[in-house]
Design an enzyme around this catalytic site. Structure first.
Site, PDB file in Angstrom:
ATOM      1  N   GLN A  17     -19.590 -17.376  -8.268  1.00 57.17           N
ATOM      2  CA  GLN A  17     -20.014 -16.547  -9.387  1.00 57.17           C
ATOM      3  C   GLN A  17     -20.409 -15.129  -8.988  1.00 57.17           C
ATOM      4  OE1 GLN A  17     -22.545 -20.004 -10.862  1.00 57.17           O
ATOM      5  NE2 GLN A  17     -21.976 -19.039 -12.789  1.00 57.17           N
ATOM      6  N   HIS A 107     -21.138 -26.207  -4.880  1.00 61.03           N
ATOM      7  CA  HIS A 107     -21.433 -25.740  -6.239  1.00 61.03           C
ATOM      8  C   HIS A 107     -20.099 -25.478  -6.952  1.00 61.03           C
ATOM      9  CE1 HIS A 107     -24.514 -23.403  -8.883  1.00 61.03           C
ATOM     10  NE2 HIS A 107     -23.407 -23.565  -9.591  1.00 61.03           N
ATOM     11  N   ASN A 151     -24.752 -29.223  -6.343  1.00 64.41           N
ATOM     12  CA  ASN A 151     -25.236 -28.706  -7.617  1.00 64.41           C
ATOM     13  C   ASN A 151     -24.542 -29.417  -8.767  1.00 64.41           C
ATOM     14  OD1 ASN A 151     -26.564 -26.642  -9.421  1.00 64.41           O
ATOM     15  ND2 ASN A 151     -24.417 -26.361  -9.975  1.00 64.41           N
ATOM     16  N   GLU A 152     -25.305 -30.055  -9.613  1.00 64.57           N
ATOM     17  CA  GLU A 152     -24.825 -30.643 -10.872  1.00 64.57           C
ATOM     18  C   GLU A 152     -23.519 -31.414 -10.733  1.00 64.57           C
ATOM     19  OE1 GLU A 152     -24.710 -27.763 -14.018  1.00 64.57           O
ATOM     20  OE2 GLU A 152     -26.834 -27.283 -13.831  1.00 64.57           O
TER      21      GLU A 152
HETATM   22  C1  FCB Z   1     -25.375 -24.338 -14.600  1.00 65.98           C
HETATM   23  C2  FCB Z   1     -24.581 -23.992 -13.341  1.00 65.98           C
HETATM   24  C3  FCB Z   1     -24.629 -22.520 -12.995  1.00 65.98           C
HETATM   25  C4  FCB Z   1     -24.499 -21.669 -14.242  1.00 65.98           C
HETATM   26  C5  FCB Z   1     -25.517 -22.061 -15.264  1.00 65.98           C
HETATM   27  C6  FCB Z   1     -25.516 -21.222 -16.511  1.00 65.98           C
HETATM   28  O1  FCB Z   1     -24.824 -25.471 -15.163  1.00 65.98           O
HETATM   29  O2  FCB Z   1     -25.071 -24.715 -12.243  1.00 65.98           O
HETATM   30  O3  FCB Z   1     -23.625 -22.263 -12.057  1.00 65.98           O
HETATM   31  O4  FCB Z   1     -23.227 -21.800 -14.732  1.00 65.98           O
HETATM   32  O5  FCB Z   1     -25.341 -23.404 -15.613  1.00 65.98           O
END
Ligand code: FCB
Length: 410
Positions: A17, A107, A151-152
């Site tokens: 990003q 990520h 991450n997520e």
């Molecule tokens: C999360 C992501 C991050 C960004 C935010 C707004 O889900 O981890 O990279 O996109 O949302």
């Protein structure tokens, strides 16, 4: 409203990003605004300036990514020394500025040679990732003691395999979604062991992953189809992921849990009531659904989510992301204050929260939405090749909160 002593205040970004000049599955991806990640915020070259901006913001921690595709070009390959040296310099600058780096290993992106064999749907990706992490951790143990494996995983796997919003743009592949989650959870456990064994000369190592916590609810509680859909999604994205990453023997792998919290999604006639699904913010507001440019705001939910999650995992928690995307800075200020007040209430009720990371340091490339979402504490001029940065009003407000370790409600 004082926060606990030694509470960490930070900001978060990710490689794809902000860095620019990247070669992963996002390189050729054209977002809804017609743009690509391209040079993004050019942080690959401008990271020193970013560190200076963070010092001005008064943060004492930074959640940053290290991009796997820059460091290895084949399975079990050596780490590229020049790319490593750039990250080492970035970490040295952060440490020298008194900003504790939390390094994220994954990520939403993989090296091309991993994507070529099916990414995380292929179990061979697990040993490849463990090998990468082992080498990276050994190289950085004198500079990093705070690690975040994934991450997520829920967002990555659902956007890539259920709703076709992220590469590889697959739809309805619940089987692949579940395989990705399972493989990542295995890799998480192994990498936690690697990190704990390696230790850090900076002190006690901490390792965890970041779970995105979105509430999924029916708009009208008496609508059975909406309730069913919301419950199904909650089961897959929240319950299943928590179980895979933190259940059974994996319970003792992590030393902390990262929670990313933005708000909720409510369903009406099986449609999500969010601006990104084509509803206008005005129309949603008339229905009592108050949104930023992405999701419904739901600060109250942060308090209950933290209580519920903490009861389940009994691990120290860091809010590894919260943010709000809007051009209306007053709205963003209110959102930040309301969410921090909810966080404070959760701490008062005994939840062990140790830090908060605002998403994001910079306006940046917001995946499928491109540059149209403005999450930054700093504005970035994307028409300027220098990508010049400037502080937004919310940056000044956040600075005061960080420096005083306190939220002034007046
Ligand atoms: C999360 C992501 C991050 C960004 C935010 C707004 O889900 O981890 O990279 O996109 O949302």
């Amino acid at each position: 409203m004082k926060f606990p002593d030694a509470f960490l205040w930070g900001t978060a970004t990710s490689t794809t990003q902000i860095e620019g000049h990247i070669n992963n599955e996002w390189t050729g991806f054209v977002a809804r605004d017609g743009k690509t990640c391209g040079i993004a915020c050019n942080s690959y070259h401008q990271y020193a300036e970013d560190v200076q901006w963070m010092s001005q913001l008064g943060v004492n921690t930074y959640r940053m990514g290290i991009e796997w595709s820059r460091l290895q070009s084949e399975a079990q390959g050596p780490l590229h020394q020049a790319e490593l040296a750039r990250y080492v310099d970035q970490l040295d600058q952060l440490n020298a500025a008194g900003i504790l780096p939390m390094v994220v290993l994954h990520h939403f992106s993989n090296p091309p040679w991993i994507n070529a064999v099916g990414g995380w749907t292929n179990a061979r990706t697990i040993p490849a990732f463990v090998d990468y992490a082992t080498k990276l951790v050994a190289a950085l143990r004198d500079r990093v003691r705070f690690w975040n494996t994934f991450n997520e995983p829920d967002t990555y796997a659902s956007c890539g395999y259920l709703i076709a919003e992220f590469p590889p743009l697959k739809r309805g592949r619940l089987d692949l979604f579940r395989t990705v989650i399972s493989n990542m959870a295995v890799a998480h456990e192994r990498v936690c062991q690697v990190i704990r064994q390696a230790g850090s000369s900076l002190g006690k190592v901490e390792v965890g992953f970041s779970k995105n916590w979105t509430f999924f609810q029916p708009y009208q509680t008496n609508s059975p189809w909406d309730a069913l859909l919301a419950n199904f999604i909650h089961g897959q994205l929240n319950r299943l992921v928590m179980k895979r990453f933190l259940g059974g023997a994996r319970k003792t792998a992590s030393t902390f849990l990262g929670v990313n919290y933005y708000g909720r999604i409510r369903f009406k006639n099986l449609k999500p009531l969010v601006p990104t699904f084509g509803f206008s913010r005005k129309e949603l507001a008339q229905m009592g659904v108050e949104c930023d440019d992405m999701l419904e705001r739901y600060p109250l939910g942060l308090e209950s989510a933290l209580q519920e999650i903490y009861k389940q995992c009994q691990l120290p928690i860091y809010i590894t992301e919260h943010g709000c995307s809007s051009e209306d800075e007053a709205f963003r200020e209110r959102d930040l204050r309301d969410n921090l007040a909810a966080l404070h209430r959760a701490i008062d009720r005994g939840v062990d929260v140790r830090g908060f990371y605002y998403w994001s340091l910079l306006d940046n490339f917001e995946w499928q939405f491109g540059y149209s979402k403005k999450f930054g504490l700093l504005n970035v001029d994307f028409n300027d090749l220098q990508r010049s940065r400037s502080m937004k009003p919310l940056g000044h407000i956040y600075r005061k909160i960080c420096l005083e370790n306190s939220l002034d409600r007046s």
